[in-house]
Design a protein around this motif. Structure first.
Motif, PDB file in Angstrom:
ATOM      1  N   SER A  84      -7.674  -7.005  -1.699  1.00 30.62           N
ATOM      2  CA  SER A  84      -8.195  -6.110  -2.847  1.00 30.62           C
ATOM      3  C   SER A  84      -9.474  -5.056  -2.924  1.00 30.62           C
ATOM      4  N   VAL A  85      -9.266  -3.936  -4.019  1.00 25.87           N
ATOM      5  CA  VAL A  85     -10.579  -3.330  -3.987  1.00 25.87           C
ATOM      6  C   VAL A  85     -10.714  -2.833  -5.682  1.00 25.87           C
ATOM      7  N   PHE A  86     -12.363  -3.235  -6.084  1.00 29.85           N
ATOM      8  CA  PHE A  86     -12.287  -3.110  -7.223  1.00 29.85           C
ATOM      9  C   PHE A  86     -13.132  -2.541  -7.957  1.00 29.85           C
ATOM     10  N   GLN A  87     -13.264  -1.824  -9.311  1.00 32.81           N
ATOM     11  CA  GLN A  87     -14.031  -1.084  -9.467  1.00 32.81           C
ATOM     12  C   GLN A  87     -15.448  -0.901  -8.803  1.00 32.81           C
ATOM     13  N   ASP A  88     -16.209  -2.426  -9.907  1.00 32.82           N
ATOM     14  CA  ASP A  88     -17.555  -2.189  -9.121  1.00 32.82           C
ATOM     15  C   ASP A  88     -18.026  -2.369  -7.537  1.00 32.82           C
ATOM     16  N   PRO A  89     -18.658  -1.406  -6.965  1.00 35.19           N
ATOM     17  CA  PRO A  89     -19.103  -0.949  -6.052  1.00 35.19           C
ATOM     18  C   PRO A  89     -20.001  -2.359  -4.909  1.00 35.19           C
ATOM     19  N   MET A  90     -20.765  -2.976  -5.808  1.00 41.73           N
ATOM     20  CA  MET A  90     -21.363  -3.526  -5.523  1.00 41.73           C
ATOM     21  C   MET A  90     -20.712  -5.544  -5.043  1.00 41.73           C
ATOM     22  N   ILE A  91     -19.163  -5.339  -5.489  1.00 38.95           N
ATOM     23  CA  ILE A  91     -18.436  -6.745  -5.203  1.00 38.95           C
ATOM     24  C   ILE A  91     -17.257  -5.994  -3.728  1.00 38.95           C
ATOM     25  N   GLY A  92     -17.611  -7.130  -2.874  1.00 42.16           N
ATOM     26  CA  GLY A  92     -16.870  -6.504  -1.983  1.00 42.16           C
ATOM     27  C   GLY A  92     -16.981  -6.624  -0.874  1.00 42.16           C
ATOM     28  N   THR A  93     -19.167  -6.842  -1.191  1.00 41.60           N
ATOM     29  CA  THR A  93     -19.302  -6.141   0.373  1.00 41.60           C
ATOM     30  C   THR A  93     -20.904  -7.033   0.204  1.00 41.60           C
ATOM     31  N   ALA A  94     -21.169  -7.700   1.535  1.00 41.68           N
ATOM     32  CA  ALA A  94     -21.834  -8.095   1.506  1.00 41.68           C
ATOM     33  C   ALA A  94     -23.284  -7.807   1.111  1.00 41.68           C
ATOM     34  N   PRO A  95     -23.959  -6.882   0.693  1.00 47.69           N
ATOM     35  CA  PRO A  95     -25.446  -6.193   0.996  1.00 47.69           C
ATOM     36  C   PRO A  95     -26.506  -7.009   1.617  1.00 47.69           C
ATOM     37  N   THR A  96     -27.137  -8.245   2.225  1.00 50.21           N
ATOM     38  CA  THR A  96     -27.762  -8.124   3.035  1.00 50.21           C
ATOM     39  C   THR A  96     -27.251  -8.172   4.118  1.00 50.21           C
ATOM     40  N   MET A  97     -26.168  -7.624   4.752  1.00 45.05           N
ATOM     41  CA  MET A  97     -25.448  -7.860   5.826  1.00 45.05           C
ATOM     42  C   MET A  97     -25.753  -6.085   6.506  1.00 45.05           C
ATOM     43  N   THR A  98     -25.215  -5.890   7.828  1.00 44.18           N
ATOM     44  CA  THR A  98     -24.518  -4.318   8.415  1.00 44.18           C
ATOM     45  C   THR A  98     -23.789  -4.073   7.927  1.00 44.18           C
ATOM     46  N   VAL A  99     -23.812  -2.446   7.596  1.00 41.15           N
ATOM     47  CA  VAL A  99     -22.181  -2.024   7.786  1.00 41.15           C
ATOM     48  C   VAL A  99     -21.034  -3.084   8.932  1.00 41.15           C
ATOM     49  N   ALA A 100     -22.019  -2.942  10.175  1.00 40.90           N
ATOM     50  CA  ALA A 100     -20.938  -3.527  11.672  1.00 40.90           C
ATOM     51  C   ALA A 100     -20.507  -5.042  11.064  1.00 40.90           C
ATOM     52  N   GLU A 101     -21.922  -5.677  10.738  1.00 40.18           N
ATOM     53  CA  GLU A 101     -21.295  -6.765  10.321  1.00 40.18           C
ATOM     54  C   GLU A 101     -20.452  -7.593   8.926  1.00 40.18           C
ATOM     55  N   SER A 150     -25.091   4.072  -0.524  1.00 37.65           N
ATOM     56  CA  SER A 150     -24.306   5.158  -2.124  1.00 37.65           C
ATOM     57  C   SER A 150     -23.620   4.103  -2.709  1.00 37.65           C
ATOM     58  N   GLY A 151     -22.992   4.288  -3.816  1.00 36.40           N
ATOM     59  CA  GLY A 151     -21.926   3.838  -4.291  1.00 36.40           C
ATOM     60  C   GLY A 151     -20.466   3.619  -3.760  1.00 36.40           C
ATOM     61  N   GLY A 152     -20.620   5.009  -3.928  1.00 39.30           N
ATOM     62  CA  GLY A 152     -19.137   5.905  -3.247  1.00 39.30           C
ATOM     63  C   GLY A 152     -19.093   5.186  -1.572  1.00 39.30           C
ATOM     64  N   GLN A 153     -20.166   5.091  -1.018  1.00 41.70           N
ATOM     65  CA  GLN A 153     -19.944   4.469   0.308  1.00 41.70           C
ATOM     66  C   GLN A 153     -19.633   3.157   0.342  1.00 41.70           C
ATOM     67  N   ARG A 154     -20.297   2.398  -0.561  1.00 42.57           N
ATOM     68  CA  ARG A 154     -19.977   1.018  -0.623  1.00 42.57           C
ATOM     69  C   ARG A 154     -18.766   0.417  -0.605  1.00 42.57           C
ATOM     70  N   GLN A 155     -18.292   1.848  -1.494  1.00 42.76           N
ATOM     71  CA  GLN A 155     -16.671   1.375  -2.336  1.00 42.76           C
ATOM     72  C   GLN A 155     -15.875   1.883  -1.075  1.00 42.76           C
ATOM     73  N   SER A 156     -15.656   3.509  -0.406  1.00 40.03           N
ATOM     74  CA  SER A 156     -15.519   3.150   0.780  1.00 40.03           C
ATOM     75  C   SER A 156     -15.474   2.283   1.533  1.00 40.03           C
ATOM     76  N   LEU A 157     -15.984   1.970   1.765  1.00 41.10           N
ATOM     77  CA  LEU A 157     -16.698   0.812   3.091  1.00 41.10           C
ATOM     78  C   LEU A 157     -15.456  -1.447   2.767  1.00 41.10           C
ATOM     79  N   SER A 158     -15.638  -0.863   1.323  1.00 43.14           N
ATOM     80  CA  SER A 158     -14.475  -1.433   0.801  1.00 43.14           C
ATOM     81  C   SER A 158     -12.776  -1.910   1.297  1.00 43.14           C
ATOM     82  N   LEU A 159     -12.703   0.225   1.069  1.00 43.55           N
ATOM     83  CA  LEU A 159     -11.711  -0.128   1.179  1.00 43.55           C
ATOM     84  C   LEU A 159     -11.180  -0.730   2.677  1.00 43.55           C
TER      85      LEU A 159
END
Ligand SMILES: Nc1ncnc2c1ncn2[C@@H]1O[C@H](COP(=O)(O)OP(=O)(O)O)[C@@H](O)[C@H]1O
Ligand SMILES: [Mg+2]
Length: 260
Positions: A84-101, A150-159
């Motif tokens: 799932s990917v949700f509307q809120d870019p803050m959900i779905g990824t862990a903020p204190t971990m790196t992109v690779a992690e 950014s929100g867009g980067q984070r949302q793309s990462l979630s995707l």
């Protein structure tokens, strides 16, 4: 591939706050079908997706994927099959971990064995390649903490993370709604490319009527917890924003179309 039958969910039944989130919703998707979901606020769109992913247990009804009954399975047992990917870019990824992690975690998610391949050079190259197709420069930020994106980067990462395990079903709940129009279009393009590349079956909720017209093999409109109208094939391909509005005016509760 996906079958939802007579899904029902009532919050606070029998009280003045009673809310019918789902009121006998039915839906079937074929393997590889990309279905767009529209409907007014409170129509039950998120509830339908949450019922499918297991985040919202049903009072009645049944959810099947490829013939297997998932109705009573908890979210984590569905995670390998349903992303799932949700509307809120803050959900779905862990903020204190790196992109690779974050990407590594997503790869391991839903896997039975805990054999960790680690973040070797090969894997980093693979991650970079997956990120580069989006066009938001994420491939150069593998070691950046996700909280700084950014929100867009984070949302793309979630995707990218959502599709990395080749799920049977991808659920998108207004996943571009919180982004500025340009970024929303980029994330939408990345979404289409991910769906095509991985041949995914997908269900996408959107408020964006242009996206609803431009994308998807089929379209459903929800209203008061039910699927009221559906279109597929040539009818969907030929649909315009105007014809959608016309058809959906026939339904009792037509209030949507904020941002066409
Ligand atoms: N967790 C909840 N608690 C109480 N009511 C809820 C909950 N989730 C959804 N609802 C209600 O169910 C109805 C459908 O909500 P939702 O599925 O979020 O609609 P949509 O995504 O189409 O805007 C609304 O009336 C909403 O208030
Ligand atoms: Mg919603």
């Amino acid at each position: 591939m996906l079958r939802v039958s007579q899904a029902r969910k009532i919050f606070y039944p029998g009280t003045p706050d009673e809310r019918k989130a789902l009121d006998g919703a039915d839906l079937s998707l074929a393997t590889g079908e990309f279905c767009v979901v529209i409907g007014s606020n409170g129509a039950g769109k998120s509830s339908l997706l949450n019922a499918i992913s297991g985040r919202m247990p049903l009072d009645e009804g049944r959810i099947e994927i490829n013939g297997a009954d998932l109705t009573d399975l908890p979210v984590f047992k569905r995670a390998a099959r349903i992303a799932s990917v949700f509307q809120d870019p803050m959900i779905g990824t862990a903020p204190t971990m790196t992109v690779a992690e974050n990407m590594l975690l997503a790869e391991l998610r839903g896997r039975r064995s805990s054999l960790s391949p680690g973040l070797n050079a090969e894997r980093r190259d693979l991650f970079r390649e997956r990120l580069s197709v989006i066009g938001l420069g994420l491939e150069d930020r593998l070691d950046t903490n996700v909280g700084l994106l950014s929100g867009g980067q984070r949302q793309s990462l979630s995707l990218v993370m959502a599709v990395s395990n080749q799920p049977d079903l991808l659920l998108l709940d207004e996943h571009t709604a919180a982004l500025d129009p340009r970024t929303a279009d980029l994330v939408m393009k990345a979404t289409i490319s991910a769906i095509d590349t991985h041949d995914l079956t997908a269900l996408m909720v959107t408020h964006n009527m242009k996206h609803a017209v431009d994308y998807g093999d089929s379209l459903i409109m929800m209203d008061s917890g039910r699927v009221r109208l559906s279109m597929s094939g040539e009818e969907k391909a030929a649909a315009t924003v105007e014809t959608l509005i016309e058809r959906f005016h026939e339904t009792p509760d037509w209030l949507m179309l904020q941002e066409a």
